[in-house]
Each structure stands twice: as C-alpha cells, then as structure tokens.
Design a protein around this motif. Structure first.
Motif: not given
Length: 304
Positions: A144-149, A165-174
C-alpha cells in the motif's frame, strides 16, 4: 588511451575532490555498470584499454554523481536481502537498517499462513521480500502507498522477482475497508500471481497478521544531504515533529490486526520514547523497541 586502472584512479580522485563519500567504491560501481561486469572482474583487467565509447557514458555518470544524484539512481538498482531491486526517483532508496527490520519481522511471524500489509511500501522492498521469504506461508501480501508512481515501481519489482502480491493506492488506511468487502474494481487490482496461480484481490479478508510500515519520520525543515533530498519528499518528511504520520498510522493500524497480530515500524533515531507512548495510548500490547546494529532504538513492535 588510458587503462582501466588509470581511469579508475582518475575518477576516484575527481569524486574525492567533489566531496563524494566512498569515492573509490562509487567509481568501481560506475565502471562495472558501464563495462557490464561486476566489481570483482575489474581487478582482473586493470591493463585493459578503455575505449572512448565507454568513457563518454562514464563521464556523464560521474558528473551526475558529483551533482548529488544517488548512486542507486545512476545504477538503476540496489541490493536488498540478497536480491536486486529496481530503484529510481519514484520511491525512497532502501536503507541498510530496513534489512534489519525485515530480519526481525521474519523471526516474529508465526509458523502458519499469514496475511501481511506493507504500508508505505515505496519500491516494495519490504513486502516483496517478505512474500519471497515466507513462500507458502504468505497467504496474502498487500503493498500500500499513497503514490501511484511508487506502486508502479513496487509492482515492477514484484514481477521481476516473481513475488505474489497485491497493491492498493491509499493514504494510510483510507481505502482499506474493515468490513468484509467485494473484490476491488479491476482498475485498482494490481495482483501479481505466480504462473499457474489464481489472482486474488485485496479485501477478501479484512484484517492482517502482520503490518509493517517504513513511513516518513523526518521532521519538516530538517536539513539533509543533497543526495537524500533526491528521494520523494513525501517519503521523507513526516510533519513538524517527524512522527505525525506515524501517529496517524498507529491510530488505526490496531483495528486492522487479527488477534495476536503485530505492527512493526522503522523510526528516527530519537523517536522511540514518543512512539512507544503513542502505541501505549492506542492500546497496543507487549510493546518493545528493538535496536539496530548501531545500538539505536529503531524498530517498535506492538501487538493486538
């Protein structure tokens, strides 16, 4: 025409005059990169003439390094936990201390299948390494990360190294729901499945056994080395005191843990008292702060 040894020495002298630390090792890395060999191979060809076609890219790399560009960006990769990870300006350059954090986390993970969340994954080094080291015990690893890059870079590393793995764009747990949820829409599902395995999406289960986070922890306005400032500032600065993002993370992370699950953090050299107080205030149990190899209280752990 100069020999390899002469070029190595003149380049080392140039980097030393420019104030670069570990000038000789840096020059060795750059020469090995340009000549497409490893550093050890340089020693067996000191008398080899260096062609102008090889000197031209080397000069450009030397100028960029002298201007403060990190060596890892110039090489395009760095070693972490015995594996080569892609590194560039999209994410924080992995630090040696983070390898110590991964070793400590692996020792504490129970001998059963677990769900892992790597919050603030950056280049993916923590989550990808855990997925590869845990093997079949990695029930699911979410980056998880806030940055798509940064997530793009993490996904590239996962694919190159064969990590599921899986990825998710998020501001912390938002964007990570607590309640049981349907799979995420296709455009946000960035699962990398091993050949022959079915892909899964974040959200199939709601809580994690392990949440690891190497979040920004440098105080706003703190002066850093020029090459460190080449990293994304959102990955460096954590607020006026440095630990504000960590506090936001800790305020919610406990709710995302399974019973007996734990969080593990990397923090600044003087932040252990503040962070442990924050963890205690949010109800974490069995709180401990482990030291890095320099004896600094660097890695807080807390359980639900």
């Amino acid at each position: 025409m100069k020999t390899l040894l002469e070029v190595l020495q003149s380049g080392t002298d140039y980097l030393t005059r420019q104030g670069c630390e570990e000038a000789r090792a840096t020059m060795q890395h750059l020469m090995a990169h340009v000549l497409h060999c490893n550093r050890t191979a340089l020693y067996s060809q000191f008398d080899r003439p260096v062609e102008e076609t090889e000197l031209a890219p080397l000069r450009e790399l030397l100028k960029r390094r002298a201007a403060g560009e990190p060596l890892q960006h110039l090489l395009g990769s760095t070693e972490f936990f015995r594996r080569e990870f892609l590194t560039d300006a999209r994410a924080l350059i992995p630090r040696p201390e983070t390898e110590e954090l991964v070793e400590m986390v692996l020792k504490k993970i129970p001998a059963r299948p677990v769900r892992v969340l790597d919050m603030g994954t950056g280049s993916g080094i923590i989550g990808v390494t855990l997925a590869l080291e845990l093997k079949e015990r990695a029930k699911e690893v979410v980056l998880a990360d806030i940055s798509p890059q940064a997530l793009d870079l993490a996904l590239e590393n996962a694919m190159r190294l064969g990590a599921r793995v899986s990825t998710i764009q998020t501001d912390l747990f938002e964007n990570i729901p607590l309640e049981k949820a349907a799979p995420l829409p296709a455009e946000t599902d960035s699962t990398v499945a091993a050949p022959g395995e079915e892909e899964t999406s974040p959200g199939q289960e709601t809580r994690f056994d392990v949440i690891v986070a190497n979040l920004p922890y440098i105080a706003d306005g703190e002066e850093l080395a020029p090459e460190v400032m080449k990293d994304p500032h959102t990955a460096l600065f954590g607020g006026p005191k440095g630990w504000e993002i960590i506090e936001r993370f800790l305020a919610r992370a406990r709710d995302y843990l399974n019973d007996n699950g734990f969080v593990a953090l990397e923090i600044g050299y003087d932040q252990a008292p503040a962070v442990t107080q924050i963890m205690d205030g949010y109800g974490y149990n069995y709180i401990e702060v482990l030291k890095d190899m320099s004896g600094i209280a660097r890695f807080p752990f807390g359980y639900r």
